[in-house]
Design a protein around this motif. Structure first.
Motif: not given
Ligand SMILES: NC(=O)c1ccc[n+]([C@@H]2O[C@H](COP(=O)([O-])OP(=O)(O)OC[C@H]3O[C@@H](n4cnc5c(N)ncnc54)[C@H](O)[C@@H]3O)[C@@H](O)[C@H]2O)c1
Length: 278
Positions: A21, A24, A26, A45, A72, A75, A100, A102, A133, A160-161, A219, A222
């Protein structure tokens, strides 16, 4: 040159960090952080052009970092094995994994929240896709990467929680003035994040008496172009009175990936502006 952490326990010089991921919100921050501490990166990703553009960004910011990217899908067990094998082929090991990837239902401006309906109306396909996922993907990615770590007997895995895996979402903050039908943070997100904490503890215990450490970084909200109403609602539920900035987890990921956290396993590092302390 990446000198800031040189000679400290946070130094990742020459370490191999695999990030799922990675493109994404983060995920990209985690990549930039690990590179800034000297790590080499393997990033996966779903979208190759986003990965290539992140690779270029890292090359500008951290020219000493060797970066490999590969599509990647977490699943797909073969896809997980393939990126783990890429790490082995290029570096002969994996030092740290940041998982990461999700499905994270977002509420920033422009997000399609129409499917985030009441609990009793939550579409089964959203439930199943998220489980696939967020939980099955974590299971498959951990299987593939831990298999490589078992060969050296050491490594750090970071899941990542979310604050919503620790306490129920406060659905009041998703209510907008004048909105006829309220949107809700879906139940499946909490279920997945709570389940990942279970996987964190299971794997930490499973790798007893090795140097394979498994931890979670938690986290919370954000800021990413959220409208003022949502940002204010969210901020009022935190002790620090604001949402986080995306770069406020960089130090934590370097800490968890490096020797600075060498006596930490099975733990959850919560960075939530005090959300769960209120
Ligand atoms: N952003 C927030 O506010 C926040 C808060 C708490 C927790 N989190 C957690 O932190 C982590 C990162 O968050 P983020 O903001 O970067 O999320 P995001 O949604 O911006 O990025 C998630 C990434 O996962 C990729 N992804 C989705 N399905 C996939 C798959 N089948 N195989 C490979 N990649 C796949 C997406 O393409 C994306 O780039 C996540 O687990 C999220 O749940 C985020």
């Amino acid at each position: 040159m990446n000198q800031a952490y040189k000679g400290t326990p946070f130094d990742l010089t020459g370490r191999v960090v695999l990030i799922s991921g990675a493109t994404g919100l983060l995920g990209k921050e985690f990549a930039l952080a690990a590179a800034s501490a000297g790590a080499h990166l393997v990033m996966g990703d779903l979208n190759i052009s986003k990965l290539e553009s992140l690779k270029s960004e890292i090359a500008s910011a951290s020219p000493d970092t060797q970066t490999w990217v590969q599509v990647l899908d977490v699943t797909d067990a073969d896809s997980c094995r393939s990126i783990a094998q890429l790490c082995e082929a290029r570096f002969n090991r994996i030092d740290a994994v940041v998982h990461s990837a999700a499905i994270d239902p977002k509420f920033e401006q422009g997000s399609d929240t129409s499917r985030f309906s009441k609990f009793t109306e939550l579409p089964r396909e959203l439930w199943e896709a998220s489980l696939d996922v967020n939980l099955t993907g974590a299971f498959l990615f951990a299987q593939a990467t831990c298999k490589v770590m078992e060969k050296s007997g050491k490594g750090s895995v970071i899941f990542l929680g979310s604050n919503y895996g620790l306490v129920g979402p406060d659905q009041r903050i998703y209510k907008k003035a004048g909105q006829e039908h309220q949107t809700y943070k879906p139940a499946v997100y909490s279920v997945c994040k709570a389940g990942l904490l279970g996987l964190t503890k299971f794997l930490a215990a499973y790798y007893m008496n090795t140097s394979i450490r498994i931890n979670m970084l938690t986290p919370s909200g954000v800021w990413n172009q959220h409208d003022d109403e949502f940002a204010n609602n969210y901020s009022s539920r935190t002790i620090l009175g604001r949402m986080s900035e995306k770069n406020e987890y960089r130090g934590a990921i370097i800490f968890l990936a490096s020797d600075a956290s060498s006596y930490m396993t099975g733990a959850n590092l919560v960075i939530d502006g005090g959300w769960t302390a209120l």
